[in-house]
Motif scaffolding. Structure first.
Motif, PDB file in Angstrom:
ATOM      1  N   LEU A  75      17.455 -85.007  64.284  1.00  0.00           N
ATOM      2  CA  LEU A  75      17.528 -83.602  64.665  1.00  0.00           C
ATOM      3  C   LEU A  75      18.169 -82.781  63.544  1.00  0.00           C
ATOM      4  O   LEU A  75      17.696 -81.692  63.204  1.00  0.00           O
ATOM      5  CB  LEU A  75      18.326 -83.451  65.955  1.00  0.00           C
ATOM      6  CG  LEU A  75      17.657 -83.957  67.232  1.00  0.00           C
ATOM      7  CD1 LEU A  75      18.613 -83.853  68.407  1.00  0.00           C
ATOM      8  CD2 LEU A  75      16.390 -83.183  67.523  1.00  0.00           C
TER       9      LEU A  75
ATOM     10  N   ILE B 165      15.530 -80.299  61.849  1.00  0.00           N
ATOM     11  CA  ILE B 165      15.683 -78.886  62.202  1.00  0.00           C
ATOM     12  C   ILE B 165      16.442 -78.130  61.123  1.00  0.00           C
ATOM     13  O   ILE B 165      16.070 -77.010  60.756  1.00  0.00           O
ATOM     14  CB  ILE B 165      16.401 -78.765  63.557  1.00  0.00           C
ATOM     15  CG1 ILE B 165      15.533 -79.381  64.661  1.00  0.00           C
ATOM     16  CG2 ILE B 165      16.717 -77.311  63.884  1.00  0.00           C
ATOM     17  CD1 ILE B 165      16.192 -79.407  66.017  1.00  0.00           C
TER      18      ILE B 165
ATOM     19  N   TYR C  13      14.841 -87.076  76.377  1.00  0.00           N
ATOM     20  CA  TYR C  13      13.480 -86.615  76.669  1.00  0.00           C
ATOM     21  C   TYR C  13      13.501 -85.459  77.656  1.00  0.00           C
ATOM     22  O   TYR C  13      12.798 -84.445  77.474  1.00  0.00           O
ATOM     23  CB  TYR C  13      12.661 -87.770  77.224  1.00  0.00           C
ATOM     24  CG  TYR C  13      11.346 -87.348  77.835  1.00  0.00           C
ATOM     25  CD1 TYR C  13      10.262 -87.006  77.039  1.00  0.00           C
ATOM     26  CD2 TYR C  13      11.201 -87.280  79.226  1.00  0.00           C
ATOM     27  CE1 TYR C  13       9.059 -86.597  77.600  1.00  0.00           C
ATOM     28  CE2 TYR C  13      10.011 -86.888  79.796  1.00  0.00           C
ATOM     29  CZ  TYR C  13       8.935 -86.541  78.984  1.00  0.00           C
ATOM     30  OH  TYR C  13       7.758 -86.140  79.555  1.00  0.00           O
TER      31      TYR C  13
ATOM     32  N   ILE D 203      15.271 -82.268  75.864  1.00  0.00           N
ATOM     33  CA  ILE D 203      14.473 -81.643  74.806  1.00  0.00           C
ATOM     34  C   ILE D 203      13.139 -81.122  75.334  1.00  0.00           C
ATOM     35  O   ILE D 203      12.648 -80.094  74.891  1.00  0.00           O
ATOM     36  CB  ILE D 203      14.248 -82.649  73.663  1.00  0.00           C
ATOM     37  CG1 ILE D 203      15.585 -82.949  72.986  1.00  0.00           C
ATOM     38  CG2 ILE D 203      13.257 -82.120  72.634  1.00  0.00           C
ATOM     39  CD1 ILE D 203      15.509 -83.996  71.902  1.00  0.00           C
ATOM     40  N   GLY D 204      12.585 -81.799  76.322  1.00  0.00           N
ATOM     41  CA  GLY D 204      11.267 -81.398  76.795  1.00  0.00           C
ATOM     42  C   GLY D 204      11.266 -80.454  77.978  1.00  0.00           C
ATOM     43  O   GLY D 204      10.249 -79.809  78.249  1.00  0.00           O
TER      44      GLY D 204
ATOM     45  N   GLY E  64      16.445 -77.351  74.768  1.00  0.00           N
ATOM     46  CA  GLY E  64      15.430 -78.220  74.176  1.00  0.00           C
ATOM     47  C   GLY E  64      14.273 -77.425  73.596  1.00  0.00           C
ATOM     48  O   GLY E  64      13.731 -77.780  72.542  1.00  0.00           O
ATOM     49  N   MET E  65      13.892 -76.354  74.273  1.00  0.00           N
ATOM     50  CA  MET E  65      12.829 -75.494  73.759  1.00  0.00           C
ATOM     51  C   MET E  65      13.234 -74.895  72.412  1.00  0.00           C
ATOM     52  O   MET E  65      12.437 -74.809  71.474  1.00  0.00           O
ATOM     53  CB  MET E  65      12.541 -74.380  74.775  1.00  0.00           C
ATOM     54  CG  MET E  65      11.498 -73.375  74.330  1.00  0.00           C
ATOM     55  SD  MET E  65      11.267 -72.063  75.543  1.00  0.00           S
ATOM     56  CE  MET E  65      12.883 -71.267  75.489  1.00  0.00           C
TER      57      MET E  65
ATOM     58  N   ARG F  67      13.021 -77.614  69.717  1.00  0.00           N
ATOM     59  CA  ARG F  67      11.647 -77.865  69.292  1.00  0.00           C
ATOM     60  C   ARG F  67      11.135 -76.725  68.428  1.00  0.00           C
ATOM     61  O   ARG F  67      10.450 -76.946  67.415  1.00  0.00           O
ATOM     62  CB  ARG F  67      10.740 -78.051  70.509  1.00  0.00           C
ATOM     63  CG  ARG F  67      11.094 -79.241  71.377  1.00  0.00           C
ATOM     64  CD  ARG F  67       9.965 -79.605  72.335  1.00  0.00           C
ATOM     65  NE  ARG F  67       9.443 -78.469  73.056  1.00  0.00           N
ATOM     66  CZ  ARG F  67       9.930 -78.008  74.203  1.00  0.00           C
ATOM     67  NH1 ARG F  67      10.991 -78.610  74.739  1.00  0.00           N
ATOM     68  NH2 ARG F  67       9.395 -76.975  74.817  1.00  0.00           N
TER      69      ARG F  67
ATOM     70  N   ALA G 119      12.660 -76.946  64.978  1.00  0.00           N
ATOM     71  CA  ALA G 119      12.045 -77.988  64.159  1.00  0.00           C
ATOM     72  C   ALA G 119      10.716 -77.539  63.590  1.00  0.00           C
ATOM     73  O   ALA G 119      10.308 -77.962  62.508  1.00  0.00           O
ATOM     74  CB  ALA G 119      11.852 -79.258  64.989  1.00  0.00           C
ATOM     75  N   SER G 120      10.007 -76.648  64.321  1.00  0.00           N
ATOM     76  CA  SER G 120       8.703 -76.181  63.874  1.00  0.00           C
ATOM     77  C   SER G 120       8.811 -75.013  62.893  1.00  0.00           C
ATOM     78  O   SER G 120       8.144 -74.997  61.857  1.00  0.00           O
ATOM     79  CB  SER G 120       7.851 -75.768  65.079  1.00  0.00           C
ATOM     80  OG  SER G 120       7.679 -76.838  65.966  1.00  0.00           O
TER      81      SER G 120
ATOM     82  N   SER H 290      11.528 -85.792  65.082  1.00  0.00           N
ATOM     83  CA  SER H 290      10.969 -86.254  66.352  1.00  0.00           C
ATOM     84  C   SER H 290      11.887 -87.290  66.984  1.00  0.00           C
ATOM     85  O   SER H 290      12.100 -88.371  66.412  1.00  0.00           O
ATOM     86  CB  SER H 290       9.575 -86.862  66.128  1.00  0.00           C
ATOM     87  OG  SER H 290       9.110 -87.505  67.297  1.00  0.00           O
TER      88      SER H 290
ATOM     89  N   ARG I  10      11.207 -88.754  69.863  1.00  0.00           N
ATOM     90  CA  ARG I  10      10.286 -89.806  70.308  1.00  0.00           C
ATOM     91  C   ARG I  10       9.951 -90.752  69.162  1.00  0.00           C
ATOM     92  O   ARG I  10       9.921 -91.976  69.326  1.00  0.00           O
ATOM     93  CB  ARG I  10       9.008 -89.170  70.854  1.00  0.00           C
ATOM     94  CG  ARG I  10       7.981 -90.164  71.341  1.00  0.00           C
ATOM     95  CD  ARG I  10       6.787 -89.479  71.968  1.00  0.00           C
ATOM     96  NE  ARG I  10       6.158 -88.526  71.071  1.00  0.00           N
ATOM     97  CZ  ARG I  10       4.988 -87.922  71.304  1.00  0.00           C
ATOM     98  NH1 ARG I  10       4.354 -88.177  72.443  1.00  0.00           N
ATOM     99  NH2 ARG I  10       4.491 -87.078  70.443  1.00  0.00           N
TER     100      ARG I  10
END
Length: 305
Positions: free
Chosen positions: A28, A32, A158, A161-162, A167-168, A171, A174-175, A238, A240
């Protein structure tokens, strides 16, 4: 041979779970924040030493573990606010040099406080037994607890983050970190949360392994390189991927060290096979990484670019 394989398979899963607890926070931070943190391994070491201290103070490993979690969270907060925050906009080489220097400082501090001699945590009496697997073979209960704790942690990550707002944001960060900042998210606070949470996971791993392995000042360095291998295999950023990569690395490393010399005996003399197996076994995880990167340069679950 079947019993040996099952035993080493469980050992590999347990080793992979520990690597995941360390690599989850690291991936992370790296994914990120684009921050190379070589000091992540010493937080794992600090978690183990704190578990030794708190267990000795309270007389209970369970209480010691519960106290270690907020303590390592606090360590992560202090490090982020005092050191890491000043390095976010610096080149990677500066980050490597600064965090490597921090590793040396913290390692020396640990030796001053706890000494250089290895320490240990007594195995909790409730978890000191073993369970039957196949025939006369038994497996330690505490190692099964480590596996279960790691799987529950993976499930919790999971869900967080999901399926949560934080978590949003993770994510999204990270993008596209710049877009997240432009939309009004406090990136500084998000970075602090990531660092503190990653430190707590690493401390949790150190506390869990303390009754199984000896606690010494060099234990953080031993797992840091493998943790980086895990996040490269799984895909940077990631969680996962970190879970899948950690299990792969744990299984390949453990099974390779156990069965490499045995398999080489089919084509070599026993003495030569044993020596070659000991030499080749530590290389297997890096060969695995090279193969995966050749097929998927972004890692198993990394974002394609």
């Amino acid at each position: 041979m079947t019993s040996l394989f099952l035993l080493q398979l469980l050992n590999g899963v347990q080793f992979g779970i520990l690597l995941f607890l360390i690599a989850a926070g690291l991936t992370l931070v790296f994914g990120i924040m684009d921050f190379v943190n070589l000091a992540h391994g010493v937080v794992y070491m600090i978690g183990a030493y704190l578990a030794v201290t708190f267990t000795s103070m309270t007389g209970s490993y369970g209480l010691g573990l519960l106290l270690t979690l907020p303590a390592t969270l606090l360590v992560g907060l202090v490090l982020e606010l005092s050191v890491f925050r000043r390095l976010y906009d610096r080149p990677h080489l500066d980050q490597v040099l600064a965090t490597f220097g921090l590793v040396m400082i913290i390692t020396e501090g640990v030796q001053v406080i706890w000494g250089a001699a290895p320490l240990s945590v007594p195995m909790p009496e409730l978890l000191s037994g073993s369970v039957p697997l196949i025939g006369a073979m038994r497996y330690p209960v505490f190692r099964l607890v480590i596996i279960a704790a790691g799987l529950l942690t993976a499930l919790g990550l999971y869900l967080v983050i999901g399926h949560t707002r934080i978590g949003m944001r993770l994510r999204a960060g990270a993008s596209n970190r710049a877009m997240v900042a432009a939309l009004g998210v406090d990136i500084g606070k998000l970075f602090t949360v990531i660092f503190a949470f990653g430190a707590m996971l690493a401390g949790f791993a150190g506390a869990m392994v303390a009754p199984v392995l000896t606690v010494d000042p060099g234990m953080g360095e031993q797992v840091l390189i493998l943790a980086f291998v895990v996040i490269v295999i799984g895909g940077i950023g990631s969680v996962r991927g970190a879970f899948a990569g950690a299990l792969l690395v744990g299984l390949v490393d453990t099974l390779g060290r156990s069965f490499g010399p045995i398999l080489l005996r089919a084509v070599m003399e026993p003495a030569a096979a044993g020596q070659a197996g000991r030499v080749l076994a530590p290389m297997l995880v890096y060969i695995l990484m090279a193969v995966i990167l050749a097929v998927r340069p972004s890692g198993l679950f990394g974002a394609k670019t």
